[in-house]
Scaffold this motif. Structure first.
Motif, mmCIF file in Angstrom:
data_model
loop_
_atom_site.group_PDB
_atom_site.id
_atom_site.type_symbol
_atom_site.label_atom_id
_atom_site.label_comp_id
_atom_site.label_asym_id
_atom_site.label_seq_id
_atom_site.Cartn_x
_atom_site.Cartn_y
_atom_site.Cartn_z
ATOM 1 N N ARG A 101 0.941 -0.855 0.050
ATOM 2 C CA ARG A 101 -0.001 0.049 0.121
ATOM 3 C C ARG A 101 1.171 1.158 -0.192
ATOM 4 N N MET A 102 1.137 2.279 -1.212
ATOM 5 C CA MET A 102 1.893 3.070 -1.043
ATOM 6 C C MET A 102 0.601 4.493 -1.321
ATOM 7 N N VAL A 103 -0.300 4.932 -1.233
ATOM 8 C CA VAL A 103 -1.035 6.142 -1.290
ATOM 9 C C VAL A 103 -2.400 5.489 0.326
ATOM 10 N N TYR A 104 -2.177 6.575 0.646
ATOM 11 C CA TYR A 104 -3.870 6.696 1.711
ATOM 12 C C TYR A 104 -4.445 7.761 1.778
ATOM 13 N N TYR A 105 -5.106 8.261 1.409
ATOM 14 C CA TYR A 105 -5.815 9.477 1.070
ATOM 15 C C TYR A 105 -7.164 9.449 1.374
ATOM 16 N N ARG A 109 -16.935 11.219 12.762
ATOM 17 C CA ARG A 109 -15.826 10.466 13.174
ATOM 18 C C ARG A 109 -14.604 10.539 13.131
ATOM 19 N N SER A 110 -14.114 9.647 14.546
ATOM 20 C CA SER A 110 -12.611 10.288 15.340
ATOM 21 C C SER A 110 -11.512 9.954 14.158
ATOM 22 N N LEU A 111 -10.545 10.935 14.390
ATOM 23 C CA LEU A 111 -9.507 11.144 13.531
ATOM 24 C C LEU A 111 -8.580 9.678 14.497
ATOM 25 N N ILE A 112 -8.591 9.568 15.570
ATOM 26 C CA ILE A 112 -8.159 8.077 15.742
ATOM 27 C C ILE A 112 -7.906 6.798 15.104
ATOM 28 N N ASP A 113 -9.065 7.565 14.010
ATOM 29 C CA ASP A 113 -9.458 5.400 13.001
ATOM 30 C C ASP A 113 -8.566 6.013 11.462
ATOM 31 N N HIS A 114 -8.661 7.530 11.421
ATOM 32 C CA HIS A 114 -7.508 7.515 10.374
ATOM 33 C C HIS A 114 -6.178 7.393 10.427
ATOM 34 N N ALA A 115 -5.848 8.100 11.926
ATOM 35 C CA ALA A 115 -4.628 8.222 11.778
ATOM 36 C C ALA A 115 -3.952 5.968 12.086
ATOM 37 N N ARG A 116 -4.650 5.206 12.724
ATOM 38 C CA ARG A 116 -4.368 4.041 12.302
ATOM 39 C C ARG A 116 -3.594 3.679 11.424
ATOM 40 N N ARG A 162 -3.547 22.561 4.652
ATOM 41 C CA ARG A 162 -4.478 23.293 5.082
ATOM 42 C C ARG A 162 -5.244 23.105 6.228
ATOM 43 N N ILE A 163 -6.044 24.296 6.960
ATOM 44 C CA ILE A 163 -7.255 24.384 7.653
ATOM 45 C C ILE A 163 -8.664 24.461 7.042
ATOM 46 N N ILE A 164 -9.107 23.161 7.046
ATOM 47 C CA ILE A 164 -10.404 23.198 6.348
ATOM 48 C C ILE A 164 -11.428 22.607 7.661
ATOM 49 N N GLY A 165 -12.566 24.042 7.893
ATOM 50 C CA GLY A 165 -13.054 23.837 9.063
ATOM 51 C C GLY A 165 -12.638 23.513 10.374
ATOM 52 N N ASN A 166 -12.260 22.472 11.081
ATOM 53 C CA ASN A 166 -11.979 22.526 12.335
ATOM 54 C C ASN A 166 -11.097 21.622 12.275
ATOM 55 N N LEU A 167 -10.702 21.186 11.001
ATOM 56 C CA LEU A 167 -9.520 20.257 10.950
ATOM 57 C C LEU A 167 -8.495 21.302 10.188
ATOM 58 N N CYS A 168 -7.213 20.084 10.494
ATOM 59 C CA CYS A 168 -6.000 20.504 9.810
ATOM 60 C C CYS A 168 -6.187 18.895 8.775
ATOM 61 N N GLU A 169 -5.377 19.524 7.309
ATOM 62 C CA GLU A 169 -4.643 18.585 6.493
ATOM 63 C C GLU A 169 -3.233 18.601 5.909
ATOM 64 N N GLY A 170 -2.576 17.410 6.321
ATOM 65 C CA GLY A 170 -1.187 17.374 5.892
ATOM 66 C C GLY A 170 -0.838 16.143 4.767
ATOM 67 N N ALA A 214 5.668 7.873 -2.487
ATOM 68 C CA ALA A 214 3.706 6.977 -1.678
ATOM 69 C C ALA A 214 4.041 8.854 -0.979
ATOM 70 N N LEU A 215 2.229 8.392 -1.080
ATOM 71 C CA LEU A 215 1.209 9.709 -0.901
ATOM 72 C C LEU A 215 0.626 9.418 0.131
ATOM 73 N N ASP A 216 1.093 10.123 1.440
ATOM 74 C CA ASP A 216 -0.156 9.854 3.062
ATOM 75 C C ASP A 216 -0.002 11.067 3.000
ATOM 76 N N GLN A 217 -1.375 10.817 4.153
ATOM 77 C CA GLN A 217 -2.486 12.023 4.496
ATOM 78 C C GLN A 217 -2.191 12.105 6.244
ATOM 79 N N GLU A 218 -2.423 13.247 6.753
ATOM 80 C CA GLU A 218 -2.526 13.454 8.400
ATOM 81 C C GLU A 218 -3.915 14.603 8.155
#
Length: 265
Positions: free
Chosen positions: A19-23, A34-41, A209-217, A234-238
């Motif tokens: 897996r080399m792309v996550y977005y 949704r909880s961002l912990i689900d995204h971070a894991r 960038r800031i989107i609403g109350n989220l920061c996307e990296g 690889a393309l990753d997201q936070e």
């Protein structure tokens, strides 16, 4: 737009997939709360790219740990035990133990991070565990929650569970140190950074960038294996929840009292 080749091979230690792309669209989390912990894991950097984690985070661990030690000595000079919540590969835990003599236990939601921490820091104890459900009672003098970890707590239920479970594993009059990202007044940001060690040379293209109350990296990695000469892309997201100080203060009470607030260490 960043185009990533699907057929790029990886040569990372401990990798179990290609897996080399996550977005995921940030609106998916904003809309459904949704909880961002689900995204971070599922982040690549915590899984498939774990072998280059310390190389590409561009942090001064020695400075951070020295800062932590100064705080602990100021407020709890008799402290000997620390719980590191969101310990990652154990970079804080290792130095807190080796240089300052603390007994450190670390927890992280990523199995790959815990494996690396245990192999690199045998003097500490690391376990896979959710920061909202810590199963250790009244055993620590200090709990630390460093870097981006607190900002993964994106729902009110997340935060409530976190403070409750941390309170339960602290000794009487114990101390919690939270390192929360301050995104105030920051718009779109782009930068390019490079790093290398004996195994890899990495170029990182970073966009935030800031989107609403989220920061996307968004992180675009160009990685060269210095042994084989092969390249991996690889393309990753936070995703982080943006919090103001007064929000954190309100959420922490009545279980905790704010002792002191520091700026950028």
């Amino acid at each position: 737009y960043l185009k990533v080749k699907d057929n790029m091979n990886t040569n990372f230690h401990n990798c179990t997939s290609q897996r080399m792309v996550y977005y995921i669209e940030p609106e998916e989390f904003l809309r459904k709360n949704r909880s961002l912990i689900d995204h971070a894991r599922l982040k690549l950097l915590y899984n498939e790219l774990s072998s280059i984690y310390e190389l590409v985070i561009f942090r001064d661990t020695t400075c951070e740990v020295s800062f932590l030690h100064e705080i602990i000595r100021s407020f709890k000079p008799d402290a000997t035990s620390i719980l590191d919540v969101g310990c990652g590969v154990g970079r804080h835990a290792k130095l807190l133990s080796e240089k300052y003599g603390y007994s450190v236990t670390g927890i992280d939601i990523s199995e790959k991070m815990v494996e690396l921490a245990n192999s690199q820091c045998p003097e500490c104890k690391f376990m896979k565990m959710d920061m909202r459900e810590i199963k250790m009672n009244n055993v620590f003098d200090v709990v630390i929650c460093m870097w981006s970890t607190f900002n993964y707590l994106s729902t009110s239920e997340d935060v409530k569970k976190f403070f409750l479970t941390v309170h339960g594993c602290l000794k009487r009059s114990g101390m919690l140190i939270i390192d929360a990202k301050n995104h105030k007044n920051k718009g779109e940001r782009f930068r390019i950074r490079e790093a290398r060690n004996e195994f890899y040379k990495v170029k990182v293209f970073e966009y935030k960038r800031i989107i609403g109350n989220l920061c996307e990296g968004i992180y675009y990695y160009v990685i060269r294996n210095l042994k084989s000469g092969e390249y991996t892309i690889a393309l990753d997201q936070e995703l982080h929840r943006v919090y103001a100080l007064d929000e954190i203060t309100k959420m922490a009470t009545p279980l905790f009292t704010i002792a002191k607030v520091f700026g950028d260490y």
